[in-house]
Design a protein around this motif. Sequence first.
Motif, PDB file in Angstrom:
ATOM      1  N   GLY A 176       0.833  -1.201   0.000  1.00 44.00           N
ATOM      2  CA  GLY A 176       0.000   0.000   0.000  1.00 44.00           C
ATOM      3  C   GLY A 176       0.860   1.240   0.000  1.00 44.00           C
ATOM      4  O   GLY A 176       1.838   1.336   0.753  1.00 44.00           O
ATOM      5  N   SER A 177       0.519   2.196  -0.848  1.00 39.72           N
ATOM      6  CA  SER A 177       1.283   3.441  -0.911  1.00 39.72           C
ATOM      7  C   SER A 177       0.335   4.614  -1.079  1.00 39.72           C
ATOM      8  O   SER A 177      -0.762   4.463  -1.613  1.00 39.72           O
ATOM      9  N   GLY A 178       0.774   5.758  -0.579  1.00 44.51           N
ATOM     10  CA  GLY A 178      -0.001   6.972  -0.767  1.00 44.51           C
ATOM     11  C   GLY A 178       0.178   7.464  -2.197  1.00 44.51           C
ATOM     12  O   GLY A 178       1.250   7.914  -2.561  1.00 44.51           O
ATOM     13  N   GLY A 179      -0.871   7.345  -3.006  1.00 43.26           N
ATOM     14  CA  GLY A 179      -0.771   7.753  -4.401  1.00 43.26           C
ATOM     15  C   GLY A 179      -0.458   6.579  -5.307  1.00 43.26           C
ATOM     16  O   GLY A 179      -0.203   5.462  -4.867  1.00 43.26           O
ATOM     17  N   THR A 180      -0.453   6.851  -6.581  1.00 42.73           N
ATOM     18  CA  THR A 180      -0.259   5.817  -7.594  1.00 42.73           C
ATOM     19  C   THR A 180       1.227   5.697  -7.945  1.00 42.73           C
ATOM     20  O   THR A 180       2.093   6.230  -7.251  1.00 42.73           O
ATOM     21  N   VAL A 181       1.498   4.990  -9.046  1.00 39.70           N
ATOM     22  CA  VAL A 181       2.870   4.828  -9.525  1.00 39.70           C
ATOM     23  C   VAL A 181       3.520   6.207  -9.696  1.00 39.70           C
ATOM     24  O   VAL A 181       2.941   7.112 -10.295  1.00 39.70           O
ATOM     25  N   GLY A 182       4.707   6.357  -9.144  1.00 42.83           N
ATOM     26  CA  GLY A 182       5.418   7.625  -9.217  1.00 42.83           C
ATOM     27  C   GLY A 182       5.303   8.479  -7.974  1.00 42.83           C
ATOM     28  O   GLY A 182       6.000   9.487  -7.848  1.00 42.83           O
ATOM     29  N   SER A 183       4.434   8.071  -7.029  1.00 41.16           N
ATOM     30  CA  SER A 183       4.300   8.846  -5.793  1.00 41.16           C
ATOM     31  C   SER A 183       5.531   8.647  -4.922  1.00 41.16           C
ATOM     32  O   SER A 183       6.364   7.775  -5.159  1.00 41.16           O
ATOM     33  N   GLN A 184       5.598   9.437  -3.865  1.00 34.41           N
ATOM     34  CA  GLN A 184       6.716   9.336  -2.931  1.00 34.41           C
ATOM     35  C   GLN A 184       6.810   7.943  -2.320  1.00 34.41           C
ATOM     36  O   GLN A 184       7.891   7.340  -2.251  1.00 34.41           O
ATOM     37  N   ASP A 185       5.672   7.410  -1.875  1.00 31.18           N
ATOM     38  CA  ASP A 185       5.679   6.081  -1.269  1.00 31.18           C
ATOM     39  C   ASP A 185       6.059   5.017  -2.297  1.00 31.18           C
ATOM     40  O   ASP A 185       6.763   4.054  -1.983  1.00 31.18           O
ATOM     41  N   TRP A 186       5.550   5.173  -3.521  1.00 31.91           N
ATOM     42  CA  TRP A 186       5.939   4.254  -4.593  1.00 31.91           C
ATOM     43  C   TRP A 186       7.443   4.336  -4.839  1.00 31.91           C
ATOM     44  O   TRP A 186       8.115   3.322  -5.002  1.00 31.91           O
ATOM     45  N   MET A 187       7.984   5.548  -4.835  1.00 34.88           N
ATOM     46  CA  MET A 187       9.401   5.740  -5.126  1.00 34.88           C
ATOM     47  C   MET A 187      10.277   5.041  -4.090  1.00 34.88           C
ATOM     48  O   MET A 187      11.332   4.481  -4.429  1.00 34.88           O
ATOM     49  N   GLN A 188       9.847   5.050  -2.831  1.00 35.65           N
ATOM     50  CA  GLN A 188      10.625   4.375  -1.788  1.00 35.65           C
ATOM     51  C   GLN A 188      10.780   2.895  -2.081  1.00 35.65           C
ATOM     52  O   GLN A 188      11.874   2.327  -1.968  1.00 35.65           O
ATOM     53  N   THR A 189       9.673   2.230  -2.453  1.00 40.12           N
ATOM     54  CA  THR A 189       9.763   0.794  -2.736  1.00 40.12           C
ATOM     55  C   THR A 189      10.407   0.547  -4.094  1.00 40.12           C
ATOM     56  O   THR A 189      11.057  -0.483  -4.291  1.00 40.12           O
ATOM     57  N   ALA A 190      10.250   1.485  -5.027  1.00 39.66           N
ATOM     58  CA  ALA A 190      10.930   1.341  -6.323  1.00 39.66           C
ATOM     59  C   ALA A 190      12.444   1.365  -6.142  1.00 39.66           C
ATOM     60  O   ALA A 190      13.178   0.638  -6.817  1.00 39.66           O
ATOM     61  N   LEU A 191      12.915   2.203  -5.214  1.00 40.43           N
ATOM     62  CA  LEU A 191      14.350   2.257  -4.946  1.00 40.43           C
ATOM     63  C   LEU A 191      14.844   0.956  -4.310  1.00 40.43           C
ATOM     64  O   LEU A 191      15.945   0.482  -4.611  1.00 40.43           O
ATOM     65  N   ILE A 192      14.017   0.358  -3.444  1.00 36.36           N
ATOM     66  CA  ILE A 192      14.364  -0.955  -2.888  1.00 36.36           C
ATOM     67  C   ILE A 192      14.410  -1.997  -4.000  1.00 36.36           C
ATOM     68  O   ILE A 192      15.339  -2.811  -4.088  1.00 36.36           O
ATOM     69  N   ALA A 193      13.386  -1.986  -4.864  1.00 37.34           N
ATOM     70  CA  ALA A 193      13.337  -2.948  -5.967  1.00 37.34           C
ATOM     71  C   ALA A 193      14.557  -2.798  -6.874  1.00 37.34           C
ATOM     72  O   ALA A 193      15.176  -3.801  -7.264  1.00 37.34           O
ATOM     73  N   LYS A 194      14.899  -1.557  -7.178  1.00 42.05           N
ATOM     74  CA  LYS A 194      16.064  -1.323  -8.027  1.00 42.05           C
ATOM     75  C   LYS A 194      17.332  -1.880  -7.385  1.00 42.05           C
ATOM     76  O   LYS A 194      18.142  -2.552  -8.042  1.00 42.05           O
ATOM     77  N   ALA A 195      17.500  -1.614  -6.082  1.00 42.99           N
ATOM     78  CA  ALA A 195      18.690  -2.109  -5.382  1.00 42.99           C
ATOM     79  C   ALA A 195      18.732  -3.630  -5.350  1.00 42.99           C
ATOM     80  O   ALA A 195      19.804  -4.231  -5.312  1.00 42.99           O
ATOM     81  N   ALA A 196      17.544  -4.269  -5.374  1.00 45.07           N
ATOM     82  CA  ALA A 196      17.459  -5.730  -5.315  1.00 45.07           C
ATOM     83  C   ALA A 196      17.429  -6.382  -6.701  1.00 45.07           C
ATOM     84  O   ALA A 196      17.344  -7.606  -6.795  1.00 45.07           O
ATOM     85  N   GLY A 197      17.444  -5.563  -7.757  1.00 45.43           N
ATOM     86  CA  GLY A 197      17.414  -6.113  -9.107  1.00 45.43           C
ATOM     87  C   GLY A 197      16.036  -6.540  -9.569  1.00 45.43           C
ATOM     88  O   GLY A 197      15.904  -7.384 -10.464  1.00 45.43           O
ATOM     89  N   ILE A 198      14.982  -5.959  -8.962  1.00 49.49           N
ATOM     90  CA  ILE A 198      13.598  -6.281  -9.346  1.00 49.49           C
ATOM     91  C   ILE A 198      13.022  -5.104 -10.119  1.00 49.49           C
ATOM     92  O   ILE A 198      13.082  -3.967  -9.643  1.00 49.49           O
ATOM     93  N   PRO A 199      12.447  -5.320 -11.301  1.00 45.90           N
ATOM     94  CA  PRO A 199      11.822  -4.198 -12.022  1.00 45.90           C
ATOM     95  C   PRO A 199      10.695  -3.598 -11.189  1.00 45.90           C
ATOM     96  O   PRO A 199       9.764  -4.309 -10.793  1.00 45.90           O
TER      97      PRO A 199
END
Length: 325
Positions: free
Chosen positions: A154-177
Motif C-alpha cells: 500500500g502506498s499513498g498515491g499511484t505509480v510515481g508517488s513518494q511512497d511508490w518511489m521508496q519501494t521502487a528504490l528498494i526494488a532497483k537495489a534488489a534487481g527487481i523491475p
Amino acid sequence: MLSLRPLYLATAALLLAAPALASEPKRPECIAPAAPGGGFDLTCKLAQSALVNEKLLSKPMRVTYMPGGVGAVAYNAVVAQRPADAGTLVAWSSGSLLNLAQGKFGRFDEGAVRWLAAVGTSYGAIAVKSDSPYQTLDDLVQALRQDPSKVVIGSGGTVGSQDWMQTALIAKAAGIPPRELRYVALEGGGEIVTALLGGHIQVGSTDISDSMPHLESGGMRLLAVFSEQRLDKPGMAQIPTAREQGYDIVWPVVRGFYVGPKVTDAEYAWWKTAFDKMLASDDFKTLREQRELFPFAMTGPQLDTYVKQQVADYKLLAREFGLIP
C-alpha cells in the motif's frame, strides 16, 4: 523660532512610502490535502497548536480536509478558486514536490503558489503488521524476488508517488523491475495504516511520523527507516535503517505550507514573520518532537529556492524510472 512643519511633512512622506502592514487573518484555515490521520493532518495540527501557543494567532486555525491526488485537488483549488485568500494555508510534503515534478498537479507547476514555510522533516519507512512473517527488510526483498505479485504494497498515491518511489528504490537495489511490484493506491498515511492493520495489504510504504502511534500501540512494526543513521529518539533507536541492511536509500520527508499565488506581499510577510517566530521558539521544538518530526526550518525566498531545486532533482529521478520523458 524653529518650525516643526518640515519634520511633520517628512514623517508623513515616510508613512505614505512604507508598505501597508497586514493584520492577522480573520478566519485562518489550514487545508490538509488528504484524509484525516496522515502526515498532512499532522502538519496542520502542529501549526494550529504552535501559532496559538506563541500568541501569533488570537484564535485557533481550523483544519479542513481536501483529499484527492495526494495534494493535487487542494493545489488546483487554491490556485484557481482561492488565489488571494490570505487566511488559507495548505500543507505540503516532499511527496507533493515529487508529484509536481511529474506534472501530476495538472496545468499548474511549482511556480503557481507562494511557498511559505517548512517546519520539520520525517523519513520514509517500510511498515508491516506486528505478526508479519517479514522480520527484516531482506526478508521482504527475498519474498519480492520469489514472486512480487504475492506481496501487496500500500502506498499513498499511484505509480510515481513518494511512497511508490521508496519501494521502487528498494526494488532497483534488489534487481527487481519496479513495475512488477503489486501496489494498492491509497490516499495518505492514515489510509495506509488502516489498510495494513485490516489485513488488506501486507506492506505499507509510509513515513515514520505517521507510524509511531501504531508502533507504540503494538499494531505494527517498521522493517526499515530511510534515514542516514538510526534516529536518536525514544521508540525509534531500535528501528534499523535501510542503509545498515545493505540498501543505500535515504528519503527525507520535509513538511510545510504554501499560500495562494495572489496573496499580497504584506499578507505573505505577516505569515512569514509569524512562522519565523514560531520556528525559533522552544515550545514549538517540543511540539515538533511530540509529533515525531526532526528539525528543518526554512521560510520565504530561501524556501522557494529549495523547493524549485528539489523539483528539478525529482524530475531527474522520475526520468530514471521512466515516469516522465
